[in-house]
Each structure stands twice: as C-alpha cells, then as structure tokens.
Scaffold this motif. Structure first.
Motif, PDB file in Angstrom:
ATOM      1  N   THR A 271     -11.753  -8.665 -19.198  1.00 58.02           N
ATOM      2  CA  THR A 271     -12.847  -9.497 -18.696  1.00 58.02           C
ATOM      3  C   THR A 271     -14.010  -9.532 -19.680  1.00 58.02           C
ATOM      4  N   GLY A 272     -14.641 -10.692 -19.780  1.00 58.44           N
ATOM      5  CA  GLY A 272     -15.871 -10.840 -20.544  1.00 58.44           C
ATOM      6  C   GLY A 272     -15.727 -10.761 -22.040  1.00 58.44           C
TER       7      GLY A 272
ATOM      8  N   LYS B 259     -13.216  -4.768 -21.791  1.00 58.69           N
ATOM      9  CA  LYS B 259     -14.338  -5.554 -21.286  1.00 58.69           C
ATOM     10  C   LYS B 259     -15.408  -5.788 -22.349  1.00 58.69           C
ATOM     11  N   ASP B 260     -15.896  -7.026 -22.398  1.00 57.08           N
ATOM     12  CA  ASP B 260     -17.112  -7.377 -23.144  1.00 57.08           C
ATOM     13  C   ASP B 260     -17.028  -7.019 -24.616  1.00 57.08           C
ATOM     14  N   ASN B 261     -15.848  -7.169 -25.203  1.00 55.28           N
ATOM     15  CA  ASN B 261     -15.725  -6.958 -26.638  1.00 55.28           C
ATOM     16  C   ASN B 261     -16.047  -8.253 -27.389  1.00 55.28           C
TER      17      ASN B 261
ATOM     18  N   GLU C 115      -8.063 -15.974 -13.998  1.00 57.85           N
ATOM     19  CA  GLU C 115      -9.038 -16.833 -13.332  1.00 57.85           C
ATOM     20  C   GLU C 115     -10.389 -16.822 -14.037  1.00 57.85           C
ATOM     21  N   GLY C 116     -11.064 -17.958 -13.932  1.00 61.71           N
ATOM     22  CA  GLY C 116     -12.443 -18.055 -14.373  1.00 61.71           C
ATOM     23  C   GLY C 116     -12.656 -17.870 -15.860  1.00 61.71           C
ATOM     24  N   ASN C 117     -11.622 -18.081 -16.666  1.00 57.57           N
ATOM     25  CA  ASN C 117     -11.815 -18.019 -18.118  1.00 57.57           C
ATOM     26  C   ASN C 117     -12.401 -19.342 -18.602  1.00 57.57           C
ATOM     27  N   ASP C 118     -13.251 -19.275 -19.620  1.00 58.44           N
ATOM     28  CA  ASP C 118     -13.943 -20.476 -20.069  1.00 58.44           C
ATOM     29  C   ASP C 118     -12.988 -21.532 -20.593  1.00 58.44           C
TER      30      ASP C 118
ATOM     31  N   HIS D 278      -9.877 -12.284 -16.487  1.00 60.52           N
ATOM     32  CA  HIS D 278     -10.888 -13.161 -15.860  1.00 60.52           C
ATOM     33  C   HIS D 278     -12.201 -13.139 -16.625  1.00 60.52           C
ATOM     34  N   GLY D 279     -12.880 -14.262 -16.579  1.00 56.39           N
ATOM     35  CA  GLY D 279     -14.223 -14.349 -17.133  1.00 56.39           C
ATOM     36  C   GLY D 279     -14.318 -14.138 -18.621  1.00 56.39           C
ATOM     37  N   ASN D 280     -13.229 -14.381 -19.362  1.00 55.71           N
ATOM     38  CA  ASN D 280     -13.293 -14.269 -20.814  1.00 55.71           C
ATOM     39  C   ASN D 280     -13.858 -15.563 -21.406  1.00 55.71           C
TER      40      ASN D 280
END
Length: 651
Positions: free
Chosen positions: A204-205, A177-179, A264-267, A240-242
């Motif tokens: 994610t992220g 996450k968030d790397n 899902e929800g990746n940019d 998701h959300g990357n």
C-alpha cells in the motif's frame, strides 16, 4: 567490525513453476486481510535457542555476515553506521529475526539494508525503514539472492524498491508500505528468477516519489513489478492505494498465477500483464482502480481505455512451458474501476522495432537475439510469427463486471470510462515492418483466439473494438461481426445483435445512400408512411428500364460469412400503375466484389405489404448492399418503400 561494502547494481529476472489444474469459478468478493499494524508482525519476545542477540543501537561493529547463524534483534531501533554503503551482507543460510518493536533504520543515510548474493537467507519480524536506495534499486535483498524467505516484516518509508527478489524466494505476510518507487521489484540479471511466491502481503502507498511523472513513460513503478520472471504465484495479497499500477508484469514473464488477491484503489491499472506469456488471473476482487490515471487521460481528451486488467502484447503460447498455455482470466469480480479489461497489441511493437524500447526479443526467438528480427527475413515465416508478442489465446470467462459511473470519485465521462476493449493501432513503422496497416487489428480481433464468454455484466458497459474510433454497444459486441460474450448476461438479459442496416426515412436526409442508377427519380415523402411520418418514393423517369442503387460502395459492413440474415421492407404503389420491381440484395467481400445476389420480387400492391427473405451470407462476405430494378411502359409510375431492415436471424 563495520561490515561496509559497495553494493552491486542489478536488474533482470526469469524460469518455471507448476500449479493446480484451472477450474472455472464463480466470481465472489475477496475480503481484505490487513497486515500493516497487525499482531502478525510481532516477533518472539525471547531469542531462539543459539541465536546471536543483537542489541538496539548502532550495530556497525556487530558481525552480521556469518553463514548458518540466527541473529535476534532486540526491541528498539538498530542502525548500521553513517556510511552511505553501510549494509548487512548475510552469509548463506543466515536468519534475521526481530523482537516486538525491533526497527532497522537507515536514517535516510544508508542506501541498503540487506545485500549481496548469499542463498537461503531468512528475514522475519523486522521493521525496515529509512533506507535510500537509488532509482531502480532495492533495500531488502538488493542483489536478488536466491532462496530467500522474507516474512512478517514491515518494509516502509524507503526510497527505491522496498525489496527485490531472486529465484525460489518466498515473500509472505509482510507490510510493504509507502516506499519511494516499488513495493517489490522482482528483477535479476540473466533472467533467472523462478519459483517465486508472493503471498498474503499488504502492499500500500508505494511510489511516493511519483516516478511515472518524474520520468514520463519510464514504466518503473508498481505496488509490485516483475521482469522476466519464469514462474510466480501471487496469491492472497491486499494491494491498495499505490500511486501507480497494483501488480505489473513487464517483459518476458511467464507462468504466473495471480489468485485470491484484493486489488483496490490504486491510482493506475489493477493488473498489467505486458509483453509476457501464459498467466492465470483467477478469483481476484479488483475494484476502484485507475481513477486517477483514467481522469488524467480524460482531461487530455485521450480516449484510450484505461483498465482494471490491461493485457499489452500478452500471449498464451504453448511453445513456452507453463501451467497453462493461455491468458486465462476467470472467476474475478471487477467492480467500479475506470474500465474493465483491455486487450491491446501495438502494431509497431515487436522485436528489433524502435517501438520496443526494452531492447528484448521474444522468448521464442530468444531474449538476446534481437538482430535476427530484421528485414528481409522478418517478412517470412517463422520470424514473421516469432518476432512479436501478438496478444493471443486470451480466454476471459465467468467473471462479474459491475460498473456504476456515479461511484467513480470525481466523475467519469462515459466516452472515456466503463469500457472493455479488444484493439490495436494502424501499423506505420519502421519502414521495413511487415505488420503495417490493419494487419494486427485484424489479427487481434478475428485471428488470435481472443474470447470473452459466460460473464455477468451490470451497468452501462461499452466496447472498443479494432481501433480507437470504434465504440460499440453490447448488442454489437455479441453480434455476428465480433461474436463475443456468448453465454454472458447484461443486466440480467442478453442484448439482441444489432441490425446491419435499418432505415425508416423519417427525414429528407435519409434518402442517402439511395441514388438513381438510371431512368429513375427519388423523393422523400411525408405522410402516408408505413411507420412514422416518412417514406422513400421511387418514380419511373422514362418509358423503359429504371433502377435505384445504394451509393455507399462497398456497402454496409458487419456481415459475417455463414450467418443467416433476415431482410425485409414494406412497400406499396404510389402512382399507378406500379410495375413489378426486383429487390436485389448483393453480398460483397471487403474489396467490394459481389459474391452472390439474392432477389426478392415486389409485385404490385396498393396497400402496404411486407417483402422479406432469409439468406445465409456466402463465404468471404463482409458487406452488403442492394438495388431496385424495374421496367415501365411509360414515365410516371411510382412506388414507396419504408422500414428497410437487414439483421441477423432471430435478432
């Protein structure tokens, strides 16, 4: 002892894996399996028997590099000292286990957590955070050691990649996450990553540092990124959300199974499979992806079909050993992404071309054998075929494609979104390229065994085919020109293939492309039409032969050789006495050569009468046009035509 060393900088990766037989499956939603913050990340409350207990605090004086040793990190924050290159360099077979709440913190000072090339290392139940690996480097397994097992860890808030991978690595049940750049970067010098398992993780992220905008075109981000990996199972992950693509396989990857993931929800793109071979993409749910990258393209007026699944020079290739010899995409649910599936081949991108920026050659020629793909040898077989990735043997079936433009956050202009695509560009360079012009456009659409079939569509889907300038309807997509999506349904039905031509002469401008050939006049006539308000009147201008022909040489496109076409029009006498007229339907090849002419007689009729015939387009046909020819004893006789149509039989 402070075990400090300079890290080895490594990039690369590649080798095979086996898989079960592939069976078509109905698309069904995959449920999210949240890992981040879950109890599955909590390690044992007591150390395993024989483990070396590592207390919380500064561990720079602890020997953490013994082979075949288990280390148990107690609850609390662990650090490695203040040196930039302070790191853990495990011995072969070492195991690192965290107690509940055990954190390994790089303090925004240390570059790497676990490095070097030990084999058989296991890392479980640790939170690994605050390390600052440089661009394109990684924090965990920095040097892509083989046989590593990385399970049930939280790898978050690091610069660079959260983790790297080597051969026969198992990466399971982690929160990544968030790397700053990648979540996972599977790359190794020498292209020797085989047997990789990435299962049941949450990514994610990642890409918080937005590297694609820092270095435009770098191709250097992703929830997970694979380079030259030969055999990987990517299963059961929640991606998701990357801030970039979700799953990206780039450059000579082979033998992948991407199954049962929720993406899902990746940019950017959900799945990106690029200049790589042989993959099964099966039973995934892929939704809400590429909204940001699609909107960015739209804002610039760029209509390239941003996709949920993007295949770029991806080959099903039986000469490269794998569990499949196709690019098979089946059983997936694609819902409200910016686009559907884009299958693309860059005509100018091949081994040794300036457009192939990685410097790699194909697996057929040999990844390091770039110089072989040079003029003049590349213009002949086998190098003509072997020196490029073609986008071929793509089989897309039994998927569900659902699209509602209103569900896309921020809006979605339909000239940019909701597209499937099968296309290439016009080949232009280098000067010695044997793939110039429409060579690759023809190949990807008509010659490479790329097939959509037996899918289910809901929503206003459109299709870009051959090149960027061609945006067509489902009816045209399934029609004889392209023949795609046999057995598929669109909003519960099957659209009729479109007519090759339909003309009802409702305005004066619709006299074009009709033109007097000799001895005839043309006029648009209002009132008294067969259908609507307009018709076309043809008048004898001389007391001898007369003719009208189309001036749209080489005729209307979209005809498919061997297909049966129904041709029809309505006609009647306009000024007595109408002569006998011959309507000649001419089937042409792409160069305009008339291959056959079929004649339909228009005998004198004073009331509107239909003339029709059914003909099979001869071999080589791609186009059609027609003429009207007659003889009159005087100038003046005229007839009208209306509602001309040439369409596939049964449409």
């Amino acid at each position: 002892m402070a075990w400090v060393a300079l890290a080895t900088l490594v990039m690369g990766g590649t080798t095979p894996a086996s898989g079960d037989a592939v069976d078509p499956a109905a698309a069904a939603p995959v449920a999210a399996a949240a890992v981040c913050g879950s109890s599955s990340l909590n390690g044992p409350a007591t150390p395993p028997a024989g483990a070396v207990v590592v207390p919380a605090g500064d561990n720079s004086g602890v020997n953490l590099r013994q082979a075949n040793t288990t280390y148990y990190f107690q609850t609390g924050t662990h650090t490695l000292g203040t040196d930039t290159y302070a790191q853990i360099m495990p011995g072969d077979g070492a195991t690192f286990i965290g107690a509940p709440g055990a954190v390994l913190d790089g303090q925004r000072l240390n570059r790497y957590a676990f490095t070097q090339r030990a084999t058989g290392v296991t890392i479980r139940y640790l939170t690994i955070t605050g390390f600052v690996a440089p661009h394109d480097e990684g924090v965990v397994n920095h040097d892509s050691g083989d046989g590593w097992v990385v399970e049930h860890n939280t790898i978050r808030g690091n610069a660079g990649a959260g983790l790297m991978a080597g051969a026969t690595n198992t990466i399971r049940g982690n929160c990544v996450k968030d790397n700053g750049q990648y979540g996972l970067n599977a790359a190794k010098a020498g292209n020797t990553i085989t047997g990789l398992v990435v299962a049941d993780n949450e990514f994610t992220g990642n890409n918080t540092e937005d590297w694609e905008h820092q270095i435009p075109g770098c191709g250097c981000t992703g929830g997970m990124k694979f380079w030259a990996v030969n055999g990987a199972d990517v299963t059961g992950n929640w991606v998701h959300g990357n801030h970039g693509p979700g799953v990206w396989a780039d450059t000579n990857n082979n033998d992948f199974l991407i199954e049962d993931n929720l993406i899902e929800g990746n940019d950017s793109l959900g799945i990106f499979y690029e200049i790589s071979y042989n993959v099964v993409i099966r039973n995934n749910t892929i939704r809400g992806n590429a909204w940001a990258s699609g909107a960015e393209r739209a804002a610039k007026g760029d209509p390239f079909p941003e996709a949920a699944i993007y295949l770029s020079e991806a080959d099903g290739e039986p000469r490269v050993q794998a569990r499949t010899s196709k690019i098979e995409i089946t059983g997936n649910l694609l819902e409200n992404n910016w686009g559907g599936i884009t299958a693309w081949a860059n005509a100018d991108r091949f081994c040794n071309s300036p457009a192939s920026t990685t410097g790699d050659c194909t697996l057929i020629v040999g990844p390091t054998s770039t110089a072989r793909c040079s003029a003049p040898a590349i213009a002949d077989e086998p190098l003509y075929t072997d020196c490029r990735w073609w986008t071929k043997n793509v089989d897309i079936h039994h998927n569900t494609f659902a699209f509602d433009p209103g569900a896309v956050d921020g809006g979605c202009p339909t000239q940019y979104c909701g597209h499937m695509a099968l296309l290439s560009n016009w080949g232009t360079y280098p000067e010695w390229s044997p793939y110039k012009g429409a060579v690759i456009q023809r190949s990807i659409v008509h010659e490479s065994h790329n097939s959509w079939h037996d899918n289910t569509y809901t929503g206003p889907w459109q299709f870009r085919v051959t090149d960027m300038g061609s945006r067509i309807s489902p009816g045209q997509w399934i029609g004889p020109q392209y023949g795609q999506d046999a057995g598929s349904t669109f909003d519960g039905g099957t659209p009729a293939p479109p007519a090759i031509a339909e003309q009802d002469f409702e305005s004066g401008s619709t006299t074009s492309p009709y033109a007097p050939w000799y001895g005839a006049d043309l006029a648009h006539r209002t009132g008294g039409a067969h259908g609507g308000t307009g018709s076309l009147q043809m008048t004898s201008a001389q007391a001898s032969g007369s003719a009208v022909a189309l001036d749209n040489f080489p005729g209307y496109s979209g005809v498919v050789a061997g297909t049966s076409y129904h041709v029809s029009l309505w006609y009647r006498e306009a000024v007595a006495t109408m002569p006998a007229v011959m309507w000649n339907v001419r089937w042409r090849d792409e160069a305009g050569t008339v291959l056959r002419t079929d004649a339909i007689s228009l005998d004198r009729k004073t009331a509107w009468t239909e003339a029709a015939g059914t003909f099979t387009a001869p071999a080589g046909t791609t186009r059609v046009d027609w003429t009207f020819v007659w003889n009159s004893t005087t100038a003046g006789p005229a007839f009208q035509i209306d509602d001309v149509a040439i369409r596939p039989r049964g449409a």
